[in-house]
Structure formats: C-alpha cells, structure tokens
Design a protein around this motif. Structure first.
Motif, PDB file in Angstrom:
ATOM      1  N   ALA A  69      -0.351  -2.830   2.664  1.00  0.00           N
ATOM      2  CA  ALA A  69       0.757  -3.443   3.403  1.00  0.00           C
ATOM      3  C   ALA A  69       1.257  -2.512   4.505  1.00  0.00           C
ATOM      4  N   LYS A  70       1.299  -1.218   4.216  1.00  0.00           N
ATOM      5  CA  LYS A  70       1.747  -0.246   5.212  1.00  0.00           C
ATOM      6  C   LYS A  70       0.755  -0.149   6.370  1.00  0.00           C
ATOM      7  N   TRP A 111       8.966  -0.665  -0.314  1.00  0.00           N
ATOM      8  CA  TRP A 111       8.257  -1.091  -1.529  1.00  0.00           C
ATOM      9  C   TRP A 111       8.486  -0.030  -2.587  1.00  0.00           C
ATOM     10  N   ALA A 166       0.264  -7.988  -0.482  1.00  0.00           N
ATOM     11  CA  ALA A 166       0.415  -7.113   0.681  1.00  0.00           C
ATOM     12  C   ALA A 166       0.835  -7.906   1.914  1.00  0.00           C
ATOM     13  N   TRP A 167       0.229  -9.064   2.128  1.00  0.00           N
ATOM     14  CA  TRP A 167       0.548  -9.843   3.322  1.00  0.00           C
ATOM     15  C   TRP A 167       1.945 -10.452   3.239  1.00  0.00           C
ATOM     16  N   TRP A 224      -0.787  -2.669   7.576  1.00  0.00           N
ATOM     17  CA  TRP A 224      -0.437  -3.810   8.418  1.00  0.00           C
ATOM     18  C   TRP A 224       0.903  -3.616   9.116  1.00  0.00           C
ATOM     19  N   TYR A 246       4.652  -9.607   1.480  1.00  0.00           N
ATOM     20  CA  TYR A 246       5.812  -8.712   1.362  1.00  0.00           C
ATOM     21  C   TYR A 246       5.748  -7.521   2.318  1.00  0.00           C
ATOM     22  N   ARG A 247       4.848  -7.540   3.282  1.00  0.00           N
ATOM     23  CA  ARG A 247       4.712  -6.433   4.220  1.00  0.00           C
ATOM     24  C   ARG A 247       5.947  -6.261   5.093  1.00  0.00           C
TER      25      ARG A 247
END
Length: 116
Positions: free
Chosen positions: A102-103, A88, A79-80, A105, A82-83
């Motif tokens: 991820a979303k 995605w 998540a961190w 963030w 490829y945010r």
C-alpha cells in the motif's frame, strides 16, 4: 487521522487489536479494523467501542491448491482499498507486508509495525 488496523484473522477474538483500536478511537482517531471475512459474520459493523470493523471477502477458490491466489487476492484488495488512510497499524509481519505494498502505491502512508 484515519487509521487502518490491519489483521489477517476475522477479528472475533483478537483482544490486543481490540485494546489498540479502542485506545486510538478514544484519542480522536477515525479507526477501522480491517479483517478477513468469514461466513456468518457481518462484512461491515460498528463496534460498541466506536470504531468500524470491515471484513474483506475473498473471491478466489478456497482449496489448498489455490492458496497462493487466495492470499494474493486478499493482499491486493486490502492494500488498494485502504491505501488512502493516514496510518496503518499492523500487528504481524504478513499485515506489514501488505502495508508495504500500500505504501508503494501511496508513499505518504505511515506504517506502524507493533509486534507482540
């Protein structure tokens, strides 16, 4: 457009993801297949179809008692890292759950849930 195609396997025999990544690459997208690292496989490689494959190693112990830590670590690392991609593409609920994180963030991230 940068697309992360997130799978929770090692991407050695996933034909559906191969077809999707190849198609998106042919349409001009910058595609990265994000998978789980397995001993003996390259962590980063260029697929012959033109997209990148990045396998994420897990540092937590792999014993069953630590399974929650292992999956938590994998979720946070993917998540961190490829945010900042634009989109995605997720083929299963677990990958989509990581995409939701991820979303959180990065709210501009677009999630595509493509279950089969």
């Amino acid at each position: 457009m940068r697309i992360a195609n997130v799978v929770l396997n090692d991407f050695t025999r996933d034909n559906r993801v191969l077809k999707i990544a190849t198609f998106l690459q042919q349409q001009g997208a910058d595609v990265t297949v994000v998978a789980q690292h397995k001993a003996g496989l390259a962590k980063v490689e260029e697929h012959p179809a033109g997209f990148k494959v990045e396998r994420i190693p897990i540092l937590s112990p792999k014993r069953s008692v630590f399974a929650v830590l292992k999956w938590g670590e994998l979720m946070l690392r993917i998540a961190w890292k490829y945010r900042r991609h634009d989109v995605w593409h997720c083929n299963d609920a677990e990958a989509f759950a990581i995409g939701v994180l991820a979303k959180w963030w990065r709210p501009q991230l677009r999630l595509v849930y493509d279950c089969h």
